[in-house]
Design an enzyme around this catalytic site. Structure first.
Site, short mmCIF file in Angstrom:
data_model
loop_
_atom_site.label_atom_id
_atom_site.label_comp_id
_atom_site.label_asym_id
_atom_site.label_seq_id
_atom_site.Cartn_x
_atom_site.Cartn_y
_atom_site.Cartn_z
N LYS A 200 -11.20 9.48 10.02
CA LYS A 200 -10.41 9.43 11.16
C LYS A 200 -9.85 10.51 11.74
O LYS A 200 -10.32 10.65 13.05
CB LYS A 200 -9.01 8.32 11.06
CG LYS A 200 -8.42 8.04 12.25
CD LYS A 200 -7.17 7.16 11.72
CE LYS A 200 -5.99 7.18 12.97
NZ LYS A 200 -4.83 6.23 12.38
N GLU A 206 -10.73 17.13 1.61
CA GLU A 206 -11.76 16.68 0.74
C GLU A 206 -12.96 16.45 1.48
O GLU A 206 -14.34 16.52 1.18
CB GLU A 206 -11.23 15.61 0.05
CG GLU A 206 -10.25 15.71 -0.89
CD GLU A 206 -9.02 15.51 -0.40
OE1 GLU A 206 -8.83 15.59 1.01
OE2 GLU A 206 -7.85 15.29 -0.91
N GLY A 256 -5.25 4.39 8.57
CA GLY A 256 -6.51 4.67 7.60
C GLY A 256 -6.82 3.43 6.29
O GLY A 256 -7.68 2.94 6.28
N ARG A 257 -5.83 2.96 5.57
CA ARG A 257 -5.93 1.82 4.66
C ARG A 257 -6.01 0.63 5.04
O ARG A 257 -5.87 -0.36 4.28
CB ARG A 257 -4.51 1.95 3.81
CG ARG A 257 -3.09 1.86 4.52
CD ARG A 257 -2.03 2.27 3.55
NE ARG A 257 -0.74 2.51 4.07
CZ ARG A 257 -0.19 3.43 4.66
NH1 ARG A 257 -1.11 4.58 4.82
NH2 ARG A 257 0.82 3.72 5.53
N GLU A 342 1.26 3.21 -0.75
CA GLU A 342 0.91 4.16 0.59
C GLU A 342 1.83 3.36 1.79
O GLU A 342 2.46 4.09 2.56
CB GLU A 342 -0.32 4.47 0.68
CG GLU A 342 -0.32 5.85 1.58
CD GLU A 342 -1.83 6.38 1.84
OE1 GLU A 342 -2.18 7.39 1.36
OE2 GLU A 342 -2.47 5.90 2.87
N HIS A 373 -8.36 -6.84 -23.05
CA HIS A 373 -8.51 -6.00 -24.38
C HIS A 373 -8.02 -4.56 -24.19
O HIS A 373 -8.28 -3.84 -24.98
CB HIS A 373 -9.97 -5.99 -24.69
CG HIS A 373 -10.48 -7.59 -24.96
ND1 HIS A 373 -10.53 -7.88 -26.23
CD2 HIS A 373 -11.10 -8.47 -23.94
CE1 HIS A 373 -11.13 -9.23 -26.26
NE2 HIS A 373 -11.20 -9.54 -24.79
N LYS A 483 -0.52 17.82 1.23
CA LYS A 483 -1.78 18.56 1.87
C LYS A 483 -1.38 19.94 2.11
O LYS A 483 -2.21 20.87 1.97
CB LYS A 483 -2.34 17.46 3.08
CG LYS A 483 -2.72 16.21 2.94
CD LYS A 483 -3.13 15.73 4.01
CE LYS A 483 -3.57 14.27 3.84
NZ LYS A 483 -3.85 13.30 5.03
O1 F6P Z 1 -3.96 9.75 1.65
C1 F6P Z 1 -3.65 9.93 3.11
C2 F6P Z 1 -4.44 9.83 4.35
O2 F6P Z 1 -3.76 10.03 5.57
C3 F6P Z 1 -4.96 8.08 4.37
O3 F6P Z 1 -3.86 7.25 4.98
C4 F6P Z 1 -6.14 8.23 5.16
O4 F6P Z 1 -6.87 7.08 4.96
C5 F6P Z 1 -6.77 9.45 4.26
O5 F6P Z 1 -5.55 10.13 4.11
C6 F6P Z 1 -7.85 10.07 4.73
O6 F6P Z 1 -7.82 10.36 6.17
P1 F6P Z 1 -9.00 10.51 7.17
O7 F6P Z 1 -9.64 9.32 7.58
O8 F6P Z 1 -8.38 11.12 8.43
O9 F6P Z 1 -9.90 11.60 6.33
#
Ligand code: F6P
Length: 521
Positions: A200, A206, A256-257, A342, A373, A483
């Site tokens: 987003k 990452e 995001g989630r 979250e 198990h 972050k």
């Molecule tokens: O984990 C934090 C977060 O902001 C999530 O809410 C989000 O889905 C994720 O990082 C990834 O963010 P982006 O889609 O901006 O890369």
């Protein structure tokens, strides 16, 4: 809602008193007294059946829980969310994931854009791109690069709908651990690989680091368009080198989630086909409709939410287990974990005041029967009580019918054992009293429509709990802090700098890393 703090309102006080009365009540006794109990405490919506009779509840409990829901204006808050009010108060945004499945007023505009037009246009874009990619025989492998909501939703759905997959392989790279992308690329060929960079923000550490590795790996053959971007930051995607028709837009009102229903769901549409993706949206829309139209006492997300409140706030149970009896749902617990923890892992209310009651439980889980198990021993006899959601399917997507009957039987047996315990005479170590609560969600079949209903059920459950706790379920400031700190520490380690502005524990760890690196360089 009255202006009183939550724990002072009448509904809460009533439940505190009621809990004292329920402490020594046994579910199995309630079943003996009232055989109609199971029927009474179950609900059905098309192919989804919810049994919540194995809970430490009576009719009076449910009435009191629903009174609390009313005290907290659940219906009003639900309608506000669905109509696009700015329920994400700290970021001053609506949370309109329901609009992504077409559940929205056709006249709703945000920032001078009609929401339904945006949703339909994006769906057309998803349809075209997914059809083009699926029919492009040059691409054998699709790699989604994204993390958090830009990974867990699409990944868990692709795994869940594996039985509907086409010919292309799908891979998900999320972690900044370099072995994730290294291992993934090992078996792939640049010529036949398509990357989807899902972010987003298009700034997530990452994702951007892994996307850069992918870009270098693809090299000059990118003229054939090996990159798609899904983002609300279109200019950054362009700068990365992705052409306009390969950029699918997001908007700030998509959390995001909660984003798998948006263009973030493109990998699902590519992997399973656009029609399957549409079925997923339709199933979720059906649950949205149920959530909006059904009185609270028959409203599945509300019932599940209030049962969670009952245990978290009045019994002080701090964990909730999810056990899908379907191997293809192996990523589902991790998906709900993010959705719940979250969203509702907060200790301040919407106005920023610290709160005095428990919020999100620890959510964990594993597929049955594997979980049996592994950790079920603790669920049966451990010193903590952990309510469980069992999720099972009546029909299998394969032909091993006996396997399936055994799987299903195990799900039912576990909830029965948790409730009844064991009364083996003269063997103390085999004696346990049970009375451990669980819900069973039985679906006719693991298909996209039913899965859509299931996912939306959890989304709305979590929203209702956030409303009761008066927290903002749509921000994640705790994550943001980490972050920032990681950026500083990376600079220090990379540049071998001396650190001053950090605690001595972190300093000590950094010194240890630097000393090791210097010695071995
Ligand atoms: O984990 C934090 C977060 O902001 C999530 O809410 C989000 O889905 C994720 O990082 C990834 O963010 P982006 O889609 O901006 O890369």
């Amino acid at each position: 809602m009255s202006n009183k703090p939550l724990t002072e309102c009448k509904g809460w006080k009533d439940l505190e008193n009621h809990h004292k009365k329920m402490e020594n009540v046994y579910m199995r006794d309630m079943f003996t007294k009232n055989p109609a109990r199971a029927k009474h405490f179950s609900l059905k919506l098309d192919g989804l059946f919810l049994d919540y009779s194995k809970h430490i509840i009576t009719e009076e409990t449910m009435e009191k829980l629903l009174c609390l829901a009313n005290d907290c204006d659940i219906e009003k808050k639900r309608d506000e969310m669905l109509s696009g009010a700015h329920v994400n108060t700290s970021e001053n945004q609506p949370a309109l994931h329901t609009a992504l499945r077409g559940f929205v007023d056709k006249d709703l505009n945000i920032d001078n854009e009609n929401i339904l037009d945006f949703v339909n246009k994006t769906l057309k874009h998803i349809e075209k791109l997914s059809n083009d990619i699926r029919s492009n025989e040059n691409f054998t492998d699709i790699v989604n690069i994204g993390i958090g909501g830009s990974y867990l939703g699409p990944h868990s759905v692709c795994e869940a709908l594996k039985d509907y997959a086409g010919n292309q392989n799908i891979h998900f790279v999320s972690n900044i651990d370099g072995s994730h992308i290294t291992q993934t690329l090992k078996s792939l060929k640049p010529k036949s690989t398509l990357f989807i960079v899902s972010s987003k923000s298009f700034t997530t550490l990452e994702t951007m680091a892994n996307a850069k590795i992918a870009k270098d790996w693809i090299g000059s053959i990118n003229e054939n368009n090996h990159f798609i971007a899904i983002t609300a930051n279109e200019s950054a995607a362009r700068e990365f080198g992705i052409k306009d028709s390969y950029i699918l837009p997001m908007r700030n009102w998509i959390g995001g989630r909660y984003s798998l229903w948006s263009a973030i769901g493109l990998p699902i549409a590519i992997y399973t086909g656009f029609d399957v993706f549409k079925d997923l949206l339709a199933g979720a829309r059906n649950m949205d409709k149920h959530f909006q139209e059904t009185p609270l006492d028959k409203n599945m997300p509300v019932i599940m939410a209030m049962l969670g409140i009952w245990y978290r706030n009045f019994w002080n149970y701090n964990t909730h287990a999810i056990s899908p009896y379907a191997q293809n749902l192996h990523k589902f617990p991790a998906y709900v974990q993010q959705l719940d923890m979250e969203s509702n892992g907060k200790n301040i209310d919407k106005k920023g005041h610290e709160i005095s009651y428990n919020t999100s439980p620890v959510v964990f889980g594993e597929t049955g029967t594997n979980a049996q198990h592994a950790f079920f021993q603790m669920l049966h006899q451990g010193s903590d009580i952990i309510p469980v959601d069992f999720i099972a399917f009546i029909n299998a997507n394969h032909t091993l019918n006996t396997h399936h009957t055994q799987l299903l039987s195990n799900a039912l047996a576990q909830s029965q054992a948790l409730m009844n315990g064991s009364t083996v005479k003269n063997e103390m170590h085999r004696k346990f009293k049970g009375n451990r609560p669980s819900s069973t969600i039985l679906l006719n079949k693991l298909d996209a429509y039913n899965l859509g209903m299931l996912l939306a059920l959890y989304e709305h459950k979590i929203f209702v709990q956030g409303c009761i706790w008066n927290i903002n379920s749509f921000d994640q400031w705790g994550v943001e802090l980490g972050k920032e700190l990681a950026k500083n520490i990376t600079n220090i380690i990379e540049n071998n700098e001396t650190i001053q502005e950090t605690d001595s524990s972190t300093q000590n760890l950094i010194h240890h890393i630097q000393a090791y690196k210097n010695k071995n360089s």
